[in-house]
Every structure is written in C-alpha cells, then in structure tokens.
Design an enzyme around this catalytic site. Structure first.
Site, short mmCIF file in Angstrom:
data_model
loop_
_atom_site.label_atom_id
_atom_site.label_comp_id
_atom_site.label_asym_id
_atom_site.label_seq_id
_atom_site.Cartn_x
_atom_site.Cartn_y
_atom_site.Cartn_z
N ASP A 33 0.83 -1.20 0.00
CA ASP A 33 0.00 0.00 0.00
C ASP A 33 0.87 1.26 0.00
OD1 ASP A 33 -2.35 -1.33 -0.03
OD2 ASP A 33 -2.89 -0.96 2.06
N LYS A 55 -3.60 3.40 -2.73
CA LYS A 55 -4.83 4.15 -2.93
C LYS A 55 -4.74 5.44 -2.15
CE LYS A 55 -7.65 -0.05 -3.29
NZ LYS A 55 -8.83 -0.77 -2.73
N MET A 170 -10.73 7.38 7.94
CA MET A 170 -10.94 7.88 6.57
C MET A 170 -12.13 8.83 6.49
SD MET A 170 -10.31 4.24 4.60
CE MET A 170 -11.48 3.39 5.68
#
Length: 494
Positions: A33, A55, A170
C-alpha cells in the site's frame, strides 16, 4: 505457496511486528500500500518483486479488482507473497475481501495483524480510547463507505447513543456531514472531539475542539488525510497526556548527509527525539581489501573512526582471525579518536587505552604526544588528514598508515535536494560530506540562492566547520562534543 496478509502498522516503523519484518525479508513478491512506513521495505531481498498497489482518497487509485488479480496471479507461482497493508488488514483494510478471493482461488493464506491507527494514533496523541472513568467501550467506524451502496450501513441513531468513544477512519473529507448526522441523531454538540493527522509520524498534528466545531477547525488548520477523528470525553485528556509533542525535536525536520549505513543510526536517534528526518547521503564507505597487519609488531594501534574499526576487523575475519590478533602485552596500547570509536572497539572485545575528550585528530595527537612510542599503526580512511601520523613521527615514532576504507561519492537527485532545502536543519559530520553535498547542489552560492528559508547548518566540529567556510557556507551551529552525541545535543539545544 502462501499469501500473507500483513499489517504494517500506522506509520512509525517501530510499531511493525517482528513477524511482519521476518516475512518482508523472506518474500518473493511484496504487494504494498501507500501508507506503509517509509523504511518498511528496507529489509526486502534484493531480488524480491515489489509492486505498488496504493490508494489515496480523492487521488490516484489502484482498483481493488486489480489488487486481487495480482494476489491470485502471484500467489499461484511464488513461494511467499506478502500483501503489505498499512495498519491492520482486517480493520478497514479490505483484507477480508482479499482473503475470500484467495480461498475461492484455492490459494493458502495467513493473516499477520498490525497495530491499527485507531488505537495507535490516539495513543500517540495522548488520547486513551478507553478509560475507567470516561469510556468503558470504543467503536470503530469508517467515514468512507462503499459508494455503490444504496444508503449508509451505519446506524447513526445507535452511534449517537453509544456510551463510549467513537473513532472514525478515513473521515476527514466528510467530517462536517459525520458530525452533523451524529448531532442530529442526539449526540451532544459540545462533546469533546479531536482529529489526529499523520498519527505516530514525526509530523503528527492533533486538533481538539467540540463535535459541533471540529469540522470547521480542521478545515481552517488544513488537516488532511491520513487522519482519524475521535469523539468522546477521552479526547479532553490530550492536553494532559500529549507525550509525543513534548519530545524535544517534535515538529523539527533534519537532513542527514552522512553515509547511509551511519546516517540511518543518526536518523534513528533524531526520530526518537521527535524529528522528521530526510536521508541525503552524499558519501558511502567502501572497505579496501588487503592483508591484516601484524598487530603484534606495534606498541601503539590508532583508530580514527568507527568505520576504520569495522574495516580492520573485516580484514582480520577474512584471514580467520579475531580480537585475539591484538597483542595481550601491556606494551601495546590502543587509541581511539573519540567515544564512538571506543564503543566500536569495545563491541569487538577491545578496550581503548587512550580516548581524548574531543573527537578530532589534534586532540588525539596531543593525547599521544607524551607516550613513548617506537612503532605505531594508524588504521584510517584513504583520504584522511595526516595530523596523527605526522605528530607521531615528529615525536620519533615509526608510523605505518594503513588505509582500510575509502569514502565514495553518492550522487543526489534534484528531488532529494528540494526535500533537503525544505528542512529546518542540515547536518554535516565530515569535510567530505560538505564537499560532496555542495558539489551536488552546484556550489554554496547556488545552494543559498534556493531561497531565504534554507535550513540552518549544523557542523559536528571544527574540521567540518573549516571546510564549510572554505566552501563559502558558514555553520550556524557547531557541536561542543565533536561526535554524534554532541551533534544531537546541539540540535536539542538549538
């Protein structure tokens, strides 16, 4: 053949598990990641295939379908595949979906949990997510649900009534809507709230407000991802328990120009004190081959750096020798230029007899001046100054200088130079680091012309400072003790 779904933790490399580091070192393929520690892949094999699958909210994406395809494809042919994910793979990491795909493809998998940001970032901000008097429960929720869902899967009424701490992952881009929904569902508007950006990293920022004002305050402060939000009475403890922000170099950025193998150790020291470190090595050390000297033929053996100690012992090791090659007679003395060199000798089982207070050649020469020395060995770098051997010869000694290593220039790219230019301090630990850095920067004038907000220059001692001045760059700070401990102390005191 096994795929390992591995949690890399929240960002601080020290929070990676021993099992995660072990698997990274063994892996044939690592699919990683964006939000993994910067040094997470340092221990990977040189022949390992590293595949970026990051991402970023609102930014570039590697689609989950493509990540799953890569896991299945490599999982069928490679012995060890590591899927390295920030935080914990099963806490908002889509690890469950990836595990399902592996089961469906008939591929063995294992899960290695990681420290999740909801716990770690909160703790680093001095906010305990549970507390005997303030919160007996904690709930983790996502602020970024699947956009293809027909509606929210979160029960806002239940969350508003939840009698504990809410931790939102998030959610920084949707903070206004999240807070509004909770307040509309009955959660107190004046409840303490916090946002922690870049949790566990040197640049961590914590903002405390109320549930009603947290979104506006975060926007004003330009808080961005990665960040978590924390709602509940425990957030009020931040002011009392914010241990990370009390470290002496918190919020300070430092560029380290020494050789990577040595710079990493200095970086660790600085990071432990809270600094954000940019590694910009402009030299590397290279051991020089050759036979080991006959140490028993000298009555003085001098070392002028820790690297010299390691390089000489490499020669001894290649010849099947060890510390027993040093004469046991009281006639032979061992001298170290400073405490760091003495520690390197001690680690090899040799106690230095002479260690001057200041780690410079002049101090060592002065410390040796009164000794009766007939024959001396100086183990050093190829390009080192001749202060020590010349002083010994002036006092009647026969001196053999053995170059056991050399320093080689490491080029710096423009991206690294720009990163260094944005730091608060730049450190120089030798004259060679000064020359090579300024050569990479186009000279002192070109470096100074990059802007008025250039980093302050920190020198390890007078020899390095003299080179800085000779090159047209004045030191702002010089360490009082001319070693790494002194350099760190100088930064803390600045």
């Amino acid at each position: 053949m096994t795929v390992y779904l591995v949690g890399a933790g929240p960002g601080d490399p020290g929070l990676m598990t021993a099992r995660a580091l072990e698997l990274i070192a063994l892996a044939d393929v690592i699919i990683h990641d964006r939000l993994i520690p910067v040094s997470a892949l340092d221990g990977a094999r040189a022949d390992a295939q590293l595949i970026y699958a990051g991402k970023q909210g609102g930014g570039e994406q590697v689609p989950q379908a493509e990540i799953t395809r890569l896991l299945v494809e490599h999982g069928r042919v490679a012995d060890i595949v590591v899927r390295l994910k920030g935080g914990d793979p099963f806490v908002f990491g889509r690890g469950g979906e990836e595990a399902e795909a592996l089961v469906e493809a008939g591929i063995d998998f294992q899960v290695v949990p990681g420290v999740t940001a909801g716990i770690a970032a909160s703790a680093y901000a001095g906010i305990p997510v549970t507390h005997r008097d303030l919160a007996s429960s904690v709930a983790f929720l996502t602020g970024h649900e699947d956009p293809d869902k027909p509606g929210s899967a979160l029960d806002w009424a239940a969350l508003a009534a939840f009698p504990g701490t809410l931790v939102v992952y998030m959610g920084v881009r949707h903070l206004q809507a999240i807070a509004a929904r909770l307040i509309a569902a009955g959660r107190a508007a004046d409840e303490p709230a916090a946002v922690v950006q870049s949790g566990t990293l040197p640049g961590q920022r914590t903002l405390v407000a109320t549930l009603a004002t947290i979104a506006a305050r975060a926007s004003e402060a330009r808080i961005g991802a990665p960040a978590i939000a924390i709602f509940g009475p425990v957030t009020a403890l931040h002011g009392q328990l914010r241990w990370l922000e009390r470290r002496p170099l918190h919020g300070v950025s430092v560029a380290v120009t020494r050789a990577r193998e040595q710079g990493s150790r200095l970086a660790e020291r600085l990071q432990a004190l809270g600094a954000a470190v940019i590694l910009a090595p402009v030299i590397r050390t290279k051991s020089l081959p050759g036979p080991p000297p006959d140490l028993g033929s000298y009555d003085l053996i001098c070392f002028t750096s820790p690297t010299g100690v390691e390089a000489l012992f490499e020669r001894l090791d290649a010849a099947g020798l060890d510390a027993r090659a040093f004469p046991g007679s009281e006639r032979t003395r061992v001298a170290a230029i400073g405490p760091a060199t003495a520690r390197a000798l001690a680690a090899r089982g040799i106690r230095a007899d002479i260690v001057p207070a200041q780690a410079v050649g002049e101090a060592l020469a002065e410390a040796l001046a009164g000794l009766p020395v007939a024959r001396a060995l100086v183990a050093r770098a190829r390009e080192a100054r001749d202060v020590v051997p010349e002083s010994l010869r002036a006092h009647g000694a026969e001196v053999d200088v053995v170059a056991v290593y050399e320093t080689v220039v490491e080029p710096l790219d423009e991206q690294t130079l720009e990163a260094v230019a944005g730091t608060d301090y730049i450190t120089f630990t030798a004259a060679s680091t000064v020359r090579n850095f300024l050569a990479a920067a186009g000279g002192a004038q070109a470096w100074l012309a990059r802007g008025s907000a250039r980093p302050r220059v920190v020198s390890i001692g007078p020899v390095t400072s003299a080179e800085l001045r000779a090159q047209g760059l004045s030191p702002d700070i010089e360490a009082q003790s001319h070693d790494i401990d002194g350099l760190v102390d100088a930064l803390v005191s600045a």
